[in-house]
Write an enzyme that holds these catalytic residues in place. Structure first.
Site: not given
Ligand code: 6GU
Length: 270
Positions: A91, A118, A156, A171
């Site tokens: 994230p 984590e 794609r 698209d």
């Molecule tokens: Cl790549 N990993 C995780 N754990 N949560 C996420 C993500 C990735 N992308 C959005 N949320």
């Protein structure tokens, strides 16, 4: 033009079946895509093959140990280490979108490292990771679903992966706009008719209508995209018309109210 994906994960079973259908399946059969799954646990040592541990400094959760991840990356890439992007799914990464998918589709080989818990020990990132990607501002339990999204979006874009070469170009997002609405038979479904223009056979009118629908939807739902899109003078004039109409001012991001159709006919704005 083919791409090889190496996916490193603690849960290879999560990928069961997901690459065995539809476009990714066909691309694999055509030799345009190859995918190798690697279980990080196979590279852990000791009788229990431990892959995680408690964080230094305390706090909750577990951290993936650096040794098995580093060993996995080095074993999988071998001589290719340093020439292949090592993408950590987290994230904290840069946001994945059509542009990033395009960029990745130009690579011959990609290693996707799925984080869990984590996260992965920071030293792996410092020493071996070359790119970090997130698929959106929410938290998933691990990078596996993100890896699936990336494999599908990138596949794609490989020339020949889609039956119809026009399909990629038209698209959603390819041109920076949301797509126009689609209809097929019957002409009337539960009292809802297909827009007349689509039945007219007037190709120029249909093209114009679709373009305007795409502009209108983008203006209503994702005005942030309009700033980046390549718009013709006619497009700009239409957007200007939308701005000047008595439509509600769009918010930066679509709210629940904006998208609140099928609520018993109360709020069918779109
Ligand atoms: Cl790549 N990993 C995780 N754990 N949560 C996420 C993500 C990735 N992308 C959005 N949320």
């Amino acid at each position: 033009m083919a791409i090889h994906f190496d996916i490193l994960t603690l849960f290879p079973g999560l990928f069961d079946g997901v690459f065995d259908e539809s476009i990714v399946k066909r691309a694999r059969e055509a030799g345009l895509v190859t995918i190798a799954l690697h279980n990080i646990r196979d590279y852990a040592t000791g009788r229990h093959r431990i892959t995680d541990d408690t964080p230094y400094g305390g706090g909750g959760g577990m951290v993936i140990k650096p040794e098995p991840v580093a060993a996995a990356i080095e074993a999988v890439l071998g001589e290719a280490l340093g020439t292949v992007p090592v993408v950590l799914l987290t994230p904290q990464g840069r946001l994945f979108n059509h542009q990033v998918a395009r960029e990745l589709s130009r690579q011959r080989r990609l290693l996707l490292l799925c984080g869990r818990y984590e996260g992965v020990d920071e030293r792996v990132r410092e020493l071996l990771v070359t790119d970090e990607i997130s698929i959106g501002d929410y938290v998933l339990s691990g990078g596996e679903v993100a890896a699936m999204a990336i494999v599908e979006a990138v596949t794609r874009l490989i020339p020949g992966a889609l039956g119809d070469p026009g399909a990629t170009f038209e698209d959603s997002h390819a041109e920076g706009l949301l797509e126009y609405p689609h209809y097929t038979r019957p002409t009337v479904f539960r009292g809802h008719a297909v827009p007349e223009v689509l039945l007219s056979g007037n190709h120029a009118e249909i093209v114009r209508w679709r373009r305007r629908q795409a502009l209108r939807r983008t203006w209503q739902r994702r005005p942030d995209l309009l700033d980046q899109a390549r718009l013709s003078a006619e497009d700009l004039a239409y957007v200007q018309e939308l701005e000047e109409g008595n439509q509600t001012t769009p918010s930066q991001v679509a709210t629940l109210e904006d998208l609140c159709y099928n609520t018993g006919g109360k709020s069918q704005r779109l």
